[in-house]
Design a protein around this motif. Structure first.
Motif, PDB file in Angstrom:
ATOM      1  N   SER A   9      -4.206  -0.547  -7.980  1.00 36.58           N
ATOM      2  CA  SER A   9      -2.764  -0.344  -7.788  1.00 36.58           C
ATOM      3  C   SER A   9      -2.121   0.008  -9.114  1.00 36.58           C
ATOM      4  N   SER A  64       2.074   0.108 -10.469  1.00 36.20           N
ATOM      5  CA  SER A  64       3.469  -0.140 -10.110  1.00 36.20           C
ATOM      6  C   SER A  64       4.332   0.112 -11.346  1.00 36.20           C
ATOM      7  N   THR A  88       0.621   3.344  -5.145  1.00 38.20           N
ATOM      8  CA  THR A  88      -0.550   2.499  -5.018  1.00 38.20           C
ATOM      9  C   THR A  88      -1.707   3.272  -4.417  1.00 38.20           C
ATOM     10  N   GLN A 145       6.841  -7.665 -12.365  1.00 39.85           N
ATOM     11  CA  GLN A 145       6.181  -6.397 -12.095  1.00 39.85           C
ATOM     12  C   GLN A 145       4.670  -6.564 -11.996  1.00 39.85           C
ATOM     13  N   ALA A 186       2.221  -5.606  -8.741  1.00 41.43           N
ATOM     14  CA  ALA A 186       0.982  -4.826  -8.779  1.00 41.43           C
ATOM     15  C   ALA A 186      -0.163  -5.589  -8.124  1.00 41.43           C
TER      16      ALA A 186
END
Length: 333
Positions: A183, A185, A2, A237, A241
């Protein structure tokens, strides 16, 4: 993986996309039946198909030029080229070096990244790290695929989902105005490697006449398991994020999934509590939806250029593909 969402140090400076000139129905009516069938949401969709002689590096270079123009930069301003693809020009060398050559870039690091449909997000994460660390100033990230040449025509469901195209972004230093990569992820699950794969052609299965006859060099998709993975993994997911970016779904202006299947894209929107009209790609009939590693970057570029995505808005990018790999990124454009 991140960035500091309150003060991002890297941003997307420019975007671009390239589509083949030809367009045809993805699943010809006379194609033989096979396991799976295109969902009602994707049946009859037209997907772009590369012309004879057109290569992945051709589309990647065209998308890259558009992204550089949008960023007000030239090839010699680049410090690195990252190409996410599962259908490069050749097994060796990396297709990225052909892109470097076609752009006329300097002798900069240029390499391919293989993470299937999630490849562009993996590449975006790598570029973000280099720029955030101050190691490089401008990194070109491209997602490009010609999966029409990998699809088994007997698999009508896959033929309806996958097309050809390329999308590119230039990642550079943020301006300190809150806009940037908030971010990223990423995840992978190798236990599900056989859900989406091209089994033949590598060291495990060198191609022979028998394997060619059995079409082991063609894309193989377990459609039921792939759909389950999308439903189980992608929404969670995406939320991860958002949490990493210090945001909630209500803070989003747009969601861009890679999916060519409008039903799955709709499920993601429901999971996030996001209005369907805020989902770009599969739900708005765009050509980007079936272009594999190129899909997310292509839809982002399309939305920016037609004015739907406005400067300062927050966009969630997400994808799931072979590996299995999946991931999400939140950017403020």
């Amino acid at each position: 993986m991140t960035s500091d969402a309150r003060n991002p140090r890297a941003c997307i400076r420019g975007t671009g996309r390239a589509l083949p000139a030809a367009q045809e129905n993805a699943a010809p009516s006379d194609a033989p039946p096979a396991d799976g069938a295109p969902s009602e949401a994707s049946a009859g969709r037209e997907r772009r198909r590369a012309a004879a002689g057109e290569t992945t590096s051709d589309l990647a270079a065209r998308a890259a030029r558009a992204a550089l123009d949008a960023a007000g930069l030239g090839p010699r301003d680049l410090g690195m080229i990252i190409l996410a693809t599962s259908s490069g020009d050749a097994p060796m060398p990396a297709t990225a070096v052909y892109v470097q050559q076609k752009l006329g870039a300097e002798l900069i690091p240029s390499f391919d990244l293989s993470a299937s449909l999630t490849g562009f997000l993996y590449g975006l994460s790598v570029a973000n790290q280099f720029v955030t660390a101050g190691t490089l100033r401008h990194v070109l990230v491209i997602g490009a695929d010609l999966l029409s040449r990998r699809v088994d025509p007997r698999d009508r469901a896959a033929a309806a989902l996958f097309g050809d195209g390329a999308g590119a972004v230039v990642v550079g230093p943020a301006a300190g105005d809150g806009r940037g990569i908030l971010s990223v992820s990423l995840r992978a699950d190798g236990k599900k490697a056989d859900v989406l794969q091209v089994p033949g052609g590598g060291s495990a299965e060198p191609l022979t006449q028998e394997r060619l006859a059995d079409r082991r060099h063609a894309l193989r998709v377990n459609h039921a398991e792939l759909r389950c993975a999308v439903e189980e993994r992608l929404g969670g997911q995406a939320l991860a994020a958002l949490v990493a970016a210090g945001l909630t779904p209500a803070d989003l202006d747009w969601v861009i999934p890679h999916h060519a299947d409008a039903h799955l894209a709709g499920l993601l929107a429901e999971h996030l509590g996001c209005p369907r009209q805020r989902v770009l790609g599969a739900l708005d009939g765009g050509n980007a939806a079936g272009a594999s590693a190129g899909s997310v970057a292509m839809a982002l570029d399309e939305g920016l250029r037609d004015g739907r995505i406005q400067p300062g808005q927050r966009v969630l990018l997400c994808a799931l593909g072979g590996g299995l790999t999946w991931g999400s990124a939140v950017v403020r454009v």
